[in-house]
Write a protein that holds these residues in place. Structure first.
Motif, PDB file in Angstrom:
ATOM      1  N   ALA A 206      45.286  27.017 -56.730  1.00 31.97           N
ATOM      2  CA  ALA A 206      43.876  27.373 -56.865  1.00 31.97           C
ATOM      3  C   ALA A 206      42.964  26.186 -56.574  1.00 31.97           C
ATOM      4  O   ALA A 206      43.394  25.037 -56.550  1.00 31.97           O
ATOM      5  N   GLU A 207      41.692  26.484 -56.393  1.00 30.56           N
ATOM      6  CA  GLU A 207      40.674  25.456 -56.249  1.00 30.56           C
ATOM      7  C   GLU A 207      40.066  25.083 -57.602  1.00 30.56           C
ATOM      8  O   GLU A 207      39.658  23.937 -57.816  1.00 30.56           O
ATOM      9  N   LEU A 208      39.999  26.054 -58.504  1.00 29.63           N
ATOM     10  CA  LEU A 208      39.338  25.829 -59.789  1.00 29.63           C
ATOM     11  C   LEU A 208      40.047  26.662 -60.860  1.00 29.63           C
ATOM     12  O   LEU A 208      40.314  27.853 -60.652  1.00 29.63           O
ATOM     13  N   LEU A 209      40.352  26.030 -61.982  1.00 30.27           N
ATOM     14  CA  LEU A 209      40.896  26.726 -63.146  1.00 30.27           C
ATOM     15  C   LEU A 209      39.813  26.776 -64.224  1.00 30.27           C
ATOM     16  O   LEU A 209      39.158  25.768 -64.494  1.00 30.27           O
ATOM     17  N   VAL A 210      39.637  27.949 -64.807  1.00 31.51           N
ATOM     18  CA  VAL A 210      38.629  28.139 -65.848  1.00 31.51           C
ATOM     19  C   VAL A 210      39.348  28.620 -67.100  1.00 31.51           C
ATOM     20  O   VAL A 210      39.973  29.688 -67.090  1.00 31.51           O
ATOM     21  N   VAL A 211      39.276  27.830 -68.170  1.00 34.93           N
ATOM     22  CA  VAL A 211      39.926  28.188 -69.427  1.00 34.93           C
ATOM     23  C   VAL A 211      38.849  28.594 -70.423  1.00 34.93           C
ATOM     24  O   VAL A 211      38.044  27.774 -70.875  1.00 34.93           O
ATOM     25  N   LYS A 212      38.834  29.887 -70.741  1.00 36.54           N
ATOM     26  CA  LYS A 212      37.892  30.427 -71.730  1.00 36.54           C
ATOM     27  C   LYS A 212      38.478  30.197 -73.114  1.00 36.54           C
ATOM     28  O   LYS A 212      39.642  30.483 -73.355  1.00 36.54           O
ATOM     29  N   ARG A 213      37.650  29.713 -74.036  1.00 36.26           N
ATOM     30  CA  ARG A 213      38.174  29.317 -75.350  1.00 36.26           C
ATOM     31  C   ARG A 213      37.364  29.934 -76.482  1.00 36.26           C
ATOM     32  O   ARG A 213      37.132  29.311 -77.504  1.00 36.26           O
ATOM     33  N   PRO A 215      34.633  30.808 -78.910  1.00 32.79           N
ATOM     34  CA  PRO A 215      33.405  30.095 -79.269  1.00 32.79           C
ATOM     35  C   PRO A 215      33.459  28.598 -78.953  1.00 32.79           C
ATOM     36  O   PRO A 215      32.439  27.917 -79.054  1.00 32.79           O
ATOM     37  N   ALA A 216      34.624  28.097 -78.568  1.00 25.02           N
ATOM     38  CA  ALA A 216      34.746  26.678 -78.210  1.00 25.02           C
ATOM     39  C   ALA A 216      34.344  26.474 -76.743  1.00 25.02           C
ATOM     40  O   ALA A 216      34.327  27.416 -75.955  1.00 25.02           O
ATOM     41  N   PRO A 217      34.036  25.241 -76.341  1.00 21.24           N
ATOM     42  CA  PRO A 217      33.625  24.991 -74.963  1.00 21.24           C
ATOM     43  C   PRO A 217      34.697  25.415 -73.954  1.00 21.24           C
ATOM     44  O   PRO A 217      35.895  25.201 -74.175  1.00 21.24           O
ATOM     45  N   ALA A 218      34.247  26.014 -72.870  1.00 22.96           N
ATOM     46  CA  ALA A 218      35.157  26.351 -71.777  1.00 22.96           C
ATOM     47  C   ALA A 218      35.569  25.074 -71.044  1.00 22.96           C
ATOM     48  O   ALA A 218      34.814  24.096 -70.997  1.00 22.96           O
ATOM     49  N   ARG A 219      36.772  25.086 -70.483  1.00 29.18           N
ATOM     50  CA  ARG A 219      37.254  23.951 -69.696  1.00 29.18           C
ATOM     51  C   ARG A 219      37.286  24.333 -68.226  1.00 29.18           C
ATOM     52  O   ARG A 219      37.779  25.404 -67.862  1.00 29.18           O
ATOM     53  N   LEU A 220      36.771  23.447 -67.386  1.00 29.40           N
ATOM     54  CA  LEU A 220      36.790  23.622 -65.937  1.00 29.40           C
ATOM     55  C   LEU A 220      37.656  22.528 -65.341  1.00 29.40           C
ATOM     56  O   LEU A 220      37.420  21.344 -65.585  1.00 29.40           O
ATOM     57  N   ILE A 221      38.663  22.923 -64.563  1.00 33.64           N
ATOM     58  CA  ILE A 221      39.594  21.956 -63.998  1.00 33.64           C
ATOM     59  C   ILE A 221      39.522  22.051 -62.485  1.00 33.64           C
ATOM     60  O   ILE A 221      39.912  23.055 -61.889  1.00 33.64           O
ATOM     61  N   GLU A 228      35.889  19.294 -66.864  1.00 31.24           N
ATOM     62  CA  GLU A 228      34.587  19.360 -67.516  1.00 31.24           C
ATOM     63  C   GLU A 228      34.652  20.403 -68.625  1.00 31.24           C
ATOM     64  O   GLU A 228      35.391  21.380 -68.539  1.00 31.24           O
ATOM     65  N   THR A 229      33.867  20.203 -69.667  1.00 31.45           N
ATOM     66  CA  THR A 229      33.765  21.192 -70.732  1.00 31.45           C
ATOM     67  C   THR A 229      32.331  21.699 -70.794  1.00 31.45           C
ATOM     68  O   THR A 229      31.378  20.934 -70.595  1.00 31.45           O
ATOM     69  N   VAL A 230      32.207  22.996 -71.053  1.00 34.99           N
ATOM     70  CA  VAL A 230      30.887  23.628 -71.071  1.00 34.99           C
ATOM     71  C   VAL A 230      30.731  24.372 -72.386  1.00 34.99           C
ATOM     72  O   VAL A 230      31.377  25.406 -72.605  1.00 34.99           O
ATOM     73  N   PRO A 231      29.891  23.857 -73.317  1.00 35.22           N
ATOM     74  CA  PRO A 231      29.749  24.489 -74.630  1.00 35.22           C
ATOM     75  C   PRO A 231      29.166  25.890 -74.533  1.00 35.22           C
ATOM     76  O   PRO A 231      28.419  26.222 -73.597  1.00 35.22           O
ATOM     77  N   VAL A 232      29.489  26.696 -75.521  1.00 36.29           N
ATOM     78  CA  VAL A 232      28.917  28.033 -75.641  1.00 36.29           C
ATOM     79  C   VAL A 232      27.558  27.921 -76.312  1.00 36.29           C
ATOM     80  O   VAL A 232      27.439  27.282 -77.365  1.00 36.29           O
ATOM     81  N   PRO A 233      26.504  28.512 -75.740  1.00 37.34           N
ATOM     82  CA  PRO A 233      25.197  28.456 -76.402  1.00 37.34           C
ATOM     83  C   PRO A 233      25.259  29.112 -77.776  1.00 37.34           C
ATOM     84  O   PRO A 233      26.014  30.052 -77.990  1.00 37.34           O
ATOM     85  N   ILE A 257      29.249  33.088 -56.330  1.00 37.91           N
ATOM     86  CA  ILE A 257      29.001  33.565 -54.960  1.00 37.91           C
ATOM     87  C   ILE A 257      27.578  33.265 -54.505  1.00 37.91           C
ATOM     88  O   ILE A 257      27.255  33.428 -53.329  1.00 37.91           O
ATOM     89  N   GLN A 258      26.748  32.801 -55.442  1.00 32.90           N
ATOM     90  CA  GLN A 258      25.419  32.310 -55.070  1.00 32.90           C
ATOM     91  C   GLN A 258      25.423  30.789 -54.876  1.00 32.90           C
ATOM     92  O   GLN A 258      24.368  30.171 -54.784  1.00 32.90           O
ATOM     93  N   ASP A 259      26.642  30.209 -54.844  1.00 35.69           N
ATOM     94  CA  ASP A 259      26.829  28.783 -54.546  1.00 35.69           C
ATOM     95  C   ASP A 259      26.351  27.848 -55.646  1.00 35.69           C
ATOM     96  O   ASP A 259      25.998  26.694 -55.385  1.00 35.69           O
ATOM     97  N   HIS A 260      26.354  28.314 -56.887  1.00 32.06           N
ATOM     98  CA  HIS A 260      26.044  27.414 -57.991  1.00 32.06           C
ATOM     99  C   HIS A 260      27.242  26.523 -58.292  1.00 32.06           C
ATOM    100  O   HIS A 260      28.385  26.874 -58.025  1.00 32.06           O
ATOM    101  N   GLU A 261      26.970  25.359 -58.867  1.00 31.08           N
ATOM    102  CA  GLU A 261      28.030  24.461 -59.276  1.00 31.08           C
ATOM    103  C   GLU A 261      28.828  25.079 -60.422  1.00 31.08           C
ATOM    104  O   GLU A 261      28.341  25.958 -61.140  1.00 31.08           O
ATOM    105  N   ALA A 262      30.051  24.554 -60.616  1.00 25.89           N
ATOM    106  CA  ALA A 262      30.960  25.168 -61.586  1.00 25.89           C
ATOM    107  C   ALA A 262      30.384  25.182 -62.998  1.00 25.89           C
ATOM    108  O   ALA A 262      30.537  26.174 -63.732  1.00 25.89           O
ATOM    109  N   VAL A 263      29.731  24.092 -63.410  1.00 25.33           N
ATOM    110  CA  VAL A 263      29.168  24.052 -64.760  1.00 25.33           C
ATOM    111  C   VAL A 263      28.090  25.122 -64.922  1.00 25.33           C
ATOM    112  O   VAL A 263      28.021  25.817 -65.952  1.00 25.33           O
TER     113      VAL A 263
END
Length: 294
Positions: A206-213, A215-221, A228-233, A257-263
């Motif tokens: 893969a190009e990107l792994l997304v680990v949903k956690r 209520p904890a921050p998601a991990r982007l690999i 990178e980690t992305v906290p849940v609002p 698909i709108q070309d936003h960055e992973a975070v």
């Protein structure tokens, strides 16, 4: 447009008031709603962008026709066929919000004879691993993936379920992912642990792994072991998280698909999942505060 391949079923959600009293009565709150991972992603994606496509086999019975009509009313294109009976998933939600699912997929896994028109015009083809684990749907999904590559449609996979992975074989699942080489793979924390997700997306092709956690921050690999980690609002407490992962995937992919960055994609996923959980069946549409019709 995002297209999804897989199931649409009835969810029978049983929310328990306390421990189950075996061989006796247990008080519960029971609701029925549309279910199926692929269907949920399609509905949420349509609510965000105005359109999406569901590719699947729908039961040729009253429930199936009603579910198809709900998809159409939600702005989802429906392709595939009617045959057999509609599946049902009994979702047991205990007093702590933990879910246990009893699954009868009905005819959902019987989709066969894929057509090129099913994937025409798609920017992203999203496939839950459920759709890769049972024939003939698995062969149909693989064929659609190959045809998607021919038209430069990107592919995402959600590995879906630890029990499905164990039944399929974890090493065999990793080898299949390497063959498919999706742009994105979604895991939850238990699935990432089972498959021993490290810091190299190439291990899974893969190009990107997304680990949903949860209520904890998601991990982007990313490639080159960038993590990178992305906290849940912050938001209100929810006790039924059914469908949250699918809503997250829809929000993430809509931004991707709108070309936003992973975070930014992960933040969009968090917002969409939160809105889905608090308004239950559908997220907010775009940036407004108006819920979509069920």
């Amino acid at each position: 447009m995002i297209g999804t391949v897989g199931d649409i079923v009835e969810d029978l959600v049983v929310r328990l008031d306390g421990p189950i009293h075996y061989a006796s009565d247990t008080r519960a709150h029971i609701t029925r709603r549309r279910g199926g991972s692929a269907a949920t992603v399609a509905v949420v994606a349509a609510a965000l962008s105005g359109s999406a496509r569901f590719i699947g086999q729908i039961g040729n019975d009253l429930a199936g026709h009603q579910l198809r009509d709900q998809l159409l009313a939600s702005g989802v294109e429906v392709v595939g066929g009617f045959s057999g009976r509609t599946g049902t998933i009994v979702v047991l939600v205990d007093q702590d919000g933990e879910r246990t699912m009893l699954t009868d997929r009905g005819s959902s896994a019987e989709l066969a004879t894929p057509l090129d028109a099913w994937i025409a015009g798609l920017a992203m083809l999203h496939i839950p691993f459920y759709s890769l684990a049972t024939e003939p749907l698995a062969s149909t999904a693989r064929t659609l993936i190959e045809r998607a590559r021919g038209q430069r449609t990107q592919v995402s996979i959600d590995v879906s379920s630890t029990s499905v992975l164990r039944a399929y074989g974890t090493q065999r699942a990793i080898e299949l992912l390497r063959e498919i080489r999706p742009a994105i793979i979604f895991f939850n924390e238990e699935e990432s642990s089972l498959l021993e997700v490290g810091e190299d997306p190439e291990h899974f092709g893969a190009e990107l792994l997304v680990v949903k956690r949860g209520p904890a921050p998601a991990r982007l690999i990313h490639h080159e072991t960038i993590v990178e980690t992305v906290p849940v609002p912050p938001g209100p407490l929810v006790t039924d998280t059914t469908g949250a992962g699918d809503a997250f995937a829809a929000g993430f992919l809509d931004a991707f698909i709108q070309d936003h960055e992973a975070v930014a994609c992960a933040l969009a996923g968090h917002r969409t999942a939160r809105s889905f959980l608090t308004k239950r069946d559908l997220p907010l549409s775009g940036s407004t505060d108006q819920p979509c019709d069920p």
